[in-house]
Motif scaffolding. Structure first.
Motif, PDB file in Angstrom:
ATOM      1  N   ARG A   1     -50.892 -19.634  27.933  1.00 21.20           N
ATOM      2  CA  ARG A   1     -50.406 -19.134  26.637  1.00 21.20           C
ATOM      3  C   ARG A   1     -51.100 -17.832  26.258  1.00 21.20           C
ATOM      4  NH1 ARG A   1     -51.963 -23.172  22.713  1.00 21.20           N
ATOM      5  NH2 ARG A   1     -51.231 -21.606  21.223  1.00 21.20           N
ATOM      6  N   VAL A   2     -52.403 -17.745  26.537  1.00 20.15           N
ATOM      7  CA  VAL A   2     -53.130 -16.493  26.278  1.00 20.15           C
ATOM      8  C   VAL A   2     -52.536 -15.365  27.109  1.00 20.15           C
ATOM      9  CG1 VAL A   2     -55.349 -15.314  26.523  1.00 20.15           C
ATOM     10  CG2 VAL A   2     -55.266 -17.660  25.637  1.00 20.15           C
ATOM     11  N   GLN A   3     -52.280 -15.630  28.371  1.00 24.57           N
ATOM     12  CA  GLN A   3     -51.714 -14.595  29.236  1.00 24.57           C
ATOM     13  C   GLN A   3     -50.364 -14.138  28.712  1.00 24.57           C
ATOM     14  OE1 GLN A   3     -51.589 -15.604  33.385  1.00 24.57           O
ATOM     15  NE2 GLN A   3     -50.843 -13.592  34.000  1.00 24.57           N
ATOM     16  N   ALA A   4     -49.530 -15.064  28.286  1.00 26.34           N
ATOM     17  CA  ALA A   4     -48.206 -14.699  27.771  1.00 26.34           C
ATOM     18  C   ALA A   4     -48.301 -13.920  26.464  1.00 26.34           C
ATOM     19  CB  ALA A   4     -47.365 -15.957  27.572  1.00 26.34           C
ATOM     20  N   ALA A   5     -49.283 -14.253  25.634  1.00 24.95           N
ATOM     21  CA  ALA A   5     -49.400 -13.617  24.322  1.00 24.95           C
ATOM     22  C   ALA A   5     -50.039 -12.240  24.379  1.00 24.95           C
ATOM     23  CB  ALA A   5     -50.219 -14.516  23.387  1.00 24.95           C
ATOM     24  N   ALA A   6     -50.955 -12.036  25.336  1.00 23.35           N
ATOM     25  CA  ALA A   6     -51.800 -10.840  25.297  1.00 23.35           C
ATOM     26  C   ALA A   6     -51.531  -9.836  26.404  1.00 23.35           C
ATOM     27  CB  ALA A   6     -53.275 -11.252  25.339  1.00 23.35           C
ATOM     28  N   PHE A   7     -50.978 -10.273  27.525  1.00 28.19           N
ATOM     29  CA  PHE A   7     -50.898  -9.409  28.697  1.00 28.19           C
ATOM     30  C   PHE A   7     -49.450  -9.155  29.087  1.00 28.19           C
ATOM     31  CE2 PHE A   7     -54.950 -11.541  28.732  1.00 28.19           C
ATOM     32  CZ  PHE A   7     -55.841 -10.533  29.059  1.00 28.19           C
ATOM     33  N   GLY A   8     -49.208  -7.944  29.564  1.00 32.83           N
ATOM     34  CA  GLY A   8     -47.872  -7.569  29.989  1.00 32.83           C
ATOM     35  C   GLY A   8     -47.516  -8.197  31.328  1.00 32.83           C
TER      36      GLY A   8
END
Length: 218
Positions: free
Chosen positions: A91-98
């Motif tokens: 979820r962090v990757q989806a929210a913060a990273f392209g």
């Protein structure tokens, strides 16, 4: 920077977690310095804390760091996670990273004791890419960003337990960031008492790093 005049009271409309030296700066960095309060549920925060505790408690708190940036800390790197924690990190990757960004592995975990703090610094461009994202556990804290060439330009981020902060592009490259020590921990006029704080920090791989050339975590 509490008490530094009217500019210190300005926040973006609808955001009580980011404040700074002026509306123009806040608007310009609206998507570069982001706080998402309540990103974790209390149960998710407990899941991460419980998983990290056995690894952290084997280490002693330290009072000097190889680049003198951190005081009163212990840290570790973690690459193997339980399924619930892995879902959180996705979820962090989806929210913060392209979609074109690769995350550094292993993930950096930093544990600050109640009197611990992080001094102003800019993460090395050799080791970290354009995006840094961190989950805050256990204790609230205040992160301060100051422009490296124009120190009158600054932001402060209120990082409550369960929140996610994201630093991208200009906020990551052009501003130092720090976690304020307890006696300086104010967000505007609001006192933010510090306790023990754990942060789970995800970083993108530096641009131009090829497969098999991943740098060490920074």
């Amino acid at each position: 920077m509490a008490g530094s005049g009217q500019l210190a009271l300005r926040t973006l409309s609808g955001s009580g977690w980011v404040r700074g030296s002026g509306f123009q700066l806040l608007s310009r960095l609206k998507y570069a310095a982001v706080v998402r309060p309540g990103f974790l549920s209390p149960d998710e925060e407990e899941t991460l804390s419980r998983e990290l505790e056995p690894q952290l408690r084997r280490r002693r708190y330290e009072y000097d760091h190889w680049d003198a940036a951190i005081h009163g800390f212990r840290e570790t790197e973690k690459s193997r996670w339980s399924e619930p924690s892995r879902a959180i990190l996705q979820r962090v990757q989806a929210a913060a990273f392209g979609p074109g960004q690769t995350l550094l592995s292993p993930i950096h975990v930093l544990d600050l004791e109640p009197r611990g703090y992080i001094k102003p610094h800019v993460d090395s461009v050799k080791f970290c890419g354009a995006t840094i994202a961190g989950l805050s556990l256990l204790s609230p804290s205040v992160m301060r960003l100051v422009h490296t060439q124009q120190p009158e330009q600054w932001l402060e981020l209120l990082l409550e337990p369960g929140s996610l902060y994201i630093l991208r592009d200009s906020a990551r490259y052009d501003f130092s960031h720090e976690i304020l020590r307890d006696e300086e921990s104010f967000f505007g006029e609001r006192r933010v008492p510090r306790g023990r704080r754990i942060s789970v920090i995800c970083r993108s791989v530096p641009k131009g790093t090829g497969p098999g050339q991943l740098p060490p975590a920074c």
